[in-house]
Motif scaffolding. Sequence first.
Motif, PDB file in Angstrom:
ATOM      1  N   LEU A 293       6.142  16.116  21.308  1.00 39.31           N
ATOM      2  CA  LEU A 293       5.000  16.769  20.665  1.00 39.31           C
ATOM      3  C   LEU A 293       4.092  17.416  21.697  1.00 39.31           C
ATOM      4  CD1 LEU A 293       4.071  14.067  17.993  1.00 39.31           C
ATOM      5  CD2 LEU A 293       5.371  16.174  17.634  1.00 39.31           C
ATOM      6  N   ASP A 294       3.895  16.746  22.830  1.00 42.74           N
ATOM      7  CA  ASP A 294       3.069  17.306  23.904  1.00 42.74           C
ATOM      8  C   ASP A 294       3.629  18.640  24.387  1.00 42.74           C
ATOM      9  OD1 ASP A 294       1.141  15.299  24.042  1.00 42.74           O
ATOM     10  OD2 ASP A 294       2.309  14.089  25.446  1.00 42.74           O
ATOM     11  N   ILE A 295       4.937  18.707  24.537  1.00 43.67           N
ATOM     12  CA  ILE A 295       5.579  19.936  25.029  1.00 43.67           C
ATOM     13  C   ILE A 295       5.334  21.086  24.059  1.00 43.67           C
ATOM     14  CG2 ILE A 295       7.815  21.054  25.439  1.00 43.67           C
ATOM     15  CD1 ILE A 295       8.763  18.292  26.555  1.00 43.67           C
ATOM     16  N   MET A 296       5.653  20.863  22.795  1.00 43.25           N
ATOM     17  CA  MET A 296       5.492  21.938  21.812  1.00 43.25           C
ATOM     18  C   MET A 296       4.026  22.278  21.599  1.00 43.25           C
ATOM     19  SD  MET A 296       8.482  21.183  18.975  1.00 43.25           S
ATOM     20  CE  MET A 296       8.180  19.420  18.796  1.00 43.25           C
ATOM     21  N   GLY A 297       3.155  21.270  21.583  1.00 45.01           N
ATOM     22  CA  GLY A 297       1.731  21.518  21.392  1.00 45.01           C
ATOM     23  C   GLY A 297       1.122  22.360  22.492  1.00 45.01           C
ATOM     24  N   ALA A 298       1.675  22.235  23.716  1.00 42.20           N
ATOM     25  CA  ALA A 298       1.180  23.016  24.855  1.00 42.20           C
ATOM     26  C   ALA A 298       1.765  24.423  24.880  1.00 42.20           C
ATOM     27  CB  ALA A 298       1.514  22.296  26.163  1.00 42.20           C
ATOM     28  N   GLY A 299       2.640  24.730  23.926  1.00 44.37           N
ATOM     29  CA  GLY A 299       3.263  26.053  23.897  1.00 44.37           C
ATOM     30  C   GLY A 299       4.530  26.133  24.714  1.00 44.37           C
ATOM     31  N   GLY A 300       5.075  24.975  25.087  1.00 47.55           N
ATOM     32  CA  GLY A 300       6.305  24.961  25.878  1.00 47.55           C
ATOM     33  C   GLY A 300       7.545  24.979  25.010  1.00 47.55           C
ATOM     34  N   PHE A 301       8.636  25.391  25.602  1.00 46.44           N
ATOM     35  CA  PHE A 301       9.943  25.405  24.929  1.00 46.44           C
ATOM     36  C   PHE A 301      10.560  24.019  25.089  1.00 46.44           C
ATOM     37  CE2 PHE A 301      14.524  25.792  24.900  1.00 46.44           C
ATOM     38  CZ  PHE A 301      14.797  26.701  23.893  1.00 46.44           C
ATOM     39  N   LEU A 302      10.874  23.365  23.977  1.00 45.56           N
ATOM     40  CA  LEU A 302      11.407  22.002  23.999  1.00 45.56           C
ATOM     41  C   LEU A 302      12.932  22.008  23.868  1.00 45.56           C
ATOM     42  CD1 LEU A 302      11.203  18.876  23.825  1.00 45.56           C
ATOM     43  CD2 LEU A 302      10.874  19.175  21.352  1.00 45.56           C
ATOM     44  N   MET A 303      13.590  21.320  24.799  1.00 39.48           N
ATOM     45  CA  MET A 303      15.019  21.037  24.721  1.00 39.48           C
ATOM     46  C   MET A 303      15.154  19.517  24.636  1.00 39.48           C
ATOM     47  SD  MET A 303      18.211  22.484  25.054  1.00 39.48           S
ATOM     48  CE  MET A 303      18.206  23.866  26.227  1.00 39.48           C
ATOM     49  N   SER A 304      15.614  19.007  23.504  1.00 37.43           N
ATOM     50  CA  SER A 304      15.589  17.565  23.280  1.00 37.43           C
ATOM     51  C   SER A 304      16.881  17.045  22.680  1.00 37.43           C
ATOM     52  CB  SER A 304      14.432  17.211  22.329  1.00 37.43           C
ATOM     53  OG  SER A 304      14.410  15.838  22.030  1.00 37.43           O
ATOM     54  N   ASP A 305      17.135  15.760  22.928  1.00 36.51           N
ATOM     55  CA  ASP A 305      18.197  15.093  22.195  1.00 36.51           C
ATOM     56  C   ASP A 305      17.746  14.963  20.732  1.00 36.51           C
ATOM     57  OD1 ASP A 305      16.211  13.243  22.683  1.00 36.51           O
ATOM     58  OD2 ASP A 305      17.427  11.952  23.931  1.00 36.51           O
ATOM     59  N   PRO A 306      18.673  14.837  19.794  1.00 36.13           N
ATOM     60  CA  PRO A 306      18.329  14.933  18.366  1.00 36.13           C
ATOM     61  C   PRO A 306      17.835  13.621  17.759  1.00 36.13           C
ATOM     62  CG  PRO A 306      20.702  14.767  18.616  1.00 36.13           C
ATOM     63  CD  PRO A 306      20.141  14.781  20.011  1.00 36.13           C
ATOM     64  N   GLN A 307      16.542  13.360  17.854  1.00 39.66           N
ATOM     65  CA  GLN A 307      15.941  12.205  17.193  1.00 39.66           C
ATOM     66  C   GLN A 307      15.833  12.445  15.685  1.00 39.66           C
ATOM     67  OE1 GLN A 307      16.214   9.459  19.138  1.00 39.66           O
ATOM     68  NE2 GLN A 307      14.190   8.826  18.486  1.00 39.66           N
ATOM     69  N   GLU A 308      16.041  11.401  14.902  1.00 41.75           N
ATOM     70  CA  GLU A 308      16.065  11.521  13.445  1.00 41.75           C
ATOM     71  C   GLU A 308      14.787  12.146  12.883  1.00 41.75           C
ATOM     72  OE1 GLU A 308      16.052   8.452   9.625  1.00 41.75           O
ATOM     73  OE2 GLU A 308      17.135   7.880  11.446  1.00 41.75           O
ATOM     74  N   GLU A 309      13.638  11.641  13.290  1.00 44.36           N
ATOM     75  CA  GLU A 309      12.382  12.152  12.727  1.00 44.36           C
ATOM     76  C   GLU A 309      12.032  13.535  13.273  1.00 44.36           C
ATOM     77  OE1 GLU A 309       9.206   9.145  12.569  1.00 44.36           O
ATOM     78  OE2 GLU A 309      10.775   7.628  12.801  1.00 44.36           O
ATOM     79  N   LEU A 310      12.517  13.836  14.452  1.00 44.84           N
ATOM     80  CA  LEU A 310      12.340  15.184  14.997  1.00 44.84           C
ATOM     81  C   LEU A 310      13.080  16.190  14.136  1.00 44.84           C
ATOM     82  CD1 LEU A 310      11.132  16.774  17.432  1.00 44.84           C
ATOM     83  CD2 LEU A 310      13.308  16.426  18.596  1.00 44.84           C
ATOM     84  N   LEU A 311      14.293  15.840  13.742  1.00 41.79           N
ATOM     85  CA  LEU A 311      15.103  16.729  12.904  1.00 41.79           C
ATOM     86  C   LEU A 311      14.535  16.849  11.494  1.00 41.79           C
ATOM     87  CD1 LEU A 311      18.678  15.571  13.988  1.00 41.79           C
ATOM     88  CD2 LEU A 311      17.451  17.618  14.726  1.00 41.79           C
ATOM     89  N   GLU A 312      13.832  15.844  11.033  1.00 42.23           N
ATOM     90  CA  GLU A 312      13.221  15.896   9.704  1.00 42.23           C
ATOM     91  C   GLU A 312      12.038  16.856   9.646  1.00 42.23           C
ATOM     92  OE1 GLU A 312      14.192  11.229   8.527  1.00 42.23           O
ATOM     93  OE2 GLU A 312      12.129  11.913   8.808  1.00 42.23           O
ATOM     94  N   ASN A 313      11.370  17.030  10.775  1.00 36.49           N
ATOM     95  CA  ASN A 313      10.146  17.829  10.798  1.00 36.49           C
ATOM     96  C   ASN A 313      10.293  19.190  11.475  1.00 36.49           C
ATOM     97  OD1 ASN A 313       7.702  15.977   9.832  1.00 36.49           O
ATOM     98  ND2 ASN A 313       9.103  14.675  11.000  1.00 36.49           N
ATOM     99  N   PHE A 314      11.312  19.337  12.306  1.00 34.62           N
ATOM    100  CA  PHE A 314      11.499  20.578  13.052  1.00 34.62           C
ATOM    101  C   PHE A 314      12.948  21.041  12.905  1.00 34.62           C
ATOM    102  CE2 PHE A 314       8.125  18.180  15.054  1.00 34.62           C
ATOM    103  CZ  PHE A 314       7.121  19.136  15.230  1.00 34.62           C
ATOM    104  N   GLU A 315      13.133  22.354  12.854  1.00 32.39           N
ATOM    105  CA  GLU A 315      14.473  22.914  12.668  1.00 32.39           C
ATOM    106  C   GLU A 315      15.091  23.261  14.022  1.00 32.39           C
ATOM    107  OE1 GLU A 315      16.627  26.631  10.341  1.00 32.39           O
ATOM    108  OE2 GLU A 315      14.611  25.993   9.752  1.00 32.39           O
ATOM    109  N   PRO A 316      16.266  22.694  14.341  1.00 34.27           N
ATOM    110  CA  PRO A 316      16.922  22.987  15.616  1.00 34.27           C
ATOM    111  C   PRO A 316      17.237  24.466  15.769  1.00 34.27           C
ATOM    112  CG  PRO A 316      17.921  21.082  14.550  1.00 34.27           C
ATOM    113  CD  PRO A 316      17.000  21.699  13.547  1.00 34.27           C
ATOM    114  N   GLU A 317      17.061  24.948  16.973  1.00 40.45           N
ATOM    115  CA  GLU A 317      17.311  26.333  17.358  1.00 40.45           C
ATOM    116  C   GLU A 317      16.353  27.307  16.674  1.00 40.45           C
ATOM    117  OE1 GLU A 317      19.200  25.823  19.815  1.00 40.45           O
ATOM    118  OE2 GLU A 317      19.831  23.877  19.043  1.00 40.45           O
TER     119      GLU A 317
END
Length: 331
Positions: A249-273
């Motif tokens: 969240l810190d990365i995206m909130g700062a305007g950075g490009f996030l490359m992450s392993d696929p956490q379940e709740e991350l995938l529920e709230n954000f769309e990959p690619e």
Amino acid sequence: MGMKILLYEWSGLMKRDVKTVLRRRGHEVIPFSYESPDWKYDEYMYVNMKKYIERYNVDVVMSMHFFPTIADICHEKELPYLSWIYDSPFAVKRGETLQYKEVYAFIFDRTLVRKLQAEGLSVYYGPLAVDVERLDCMEITEEEYKRWHGDASFVGRLWRETPPNSDDPIRLAQYESALQRIEYTKALNEICDFKWFSGQVKKLPELEKMEMQDSVFYYSEMPKVFRLSKINLNITLKTIGSGIPLRALDIMGAGGFLMSDPQEELLENFEPEKDFATFCSKEELCEKTLYYLANEQMRAGIAQRGHDKVKELFSYEKRLGDMFSQMGLAF
């Protein structure tokens, strides 16, 4: 009219933004600053925090992480206690204090919440937050640009450099996380201008070809690293079941490009690619890193959409509002 909220301040994260947002909402925040040496029970905290509560006629007590001593005080004073737990693993100390009716312990990892609830503990689900308004206003100097700009970066520690001497699942998970972080960072270091920011990491044989960077301050420096890195790597600790790590969240909130392993709740709230990029192997990480480094416009669009979604879904106003509502309090 706002409430009087006593905020326990220690060296943990997020408290500064919590204080800002609570005051922005019209609440009076009364800081109690102290570094407790004993998280099970602290006599100094017990005596002096009670004095603060009585002196300022406090309505609510809040802390980042859970402190049984504060739970004892709030149970005695019949005051609501909001504990917001951002760390993993979360070691339950004096679990009986979680059962007090005054205590609301919010944990960001839904898998852990369900596990503890199944064990009979009273805990609640509370995802983490970012103060995007603050991050949008940060200024970057020319010196900072030269220091932190690069192709890819990772901000984080190894946690455990050697195998544990027991079968403790938490220690084993920390060691497995360290091995994975070494594997992924080594791979990126071989294909691009990569920076690993960690004041803790020693020169292990596996990392002898990597130029390690100093650690960066969470509040003032880390967001600038995220903004200035073309790609920011998140490698989720294996102690986290499904939750979105604060780092993502810190990365995206700062305007950075996030490359992450696929956490379940991350995938529920954000769309990959679309809002962030994901990878499931070292090979996929390297392939996507080279692809996005070569496609600046696409990378910028993904970073912007991730930023906007964090601002919408994971603001302190929304997250604190949800928790206060569960406690029956007006935010």
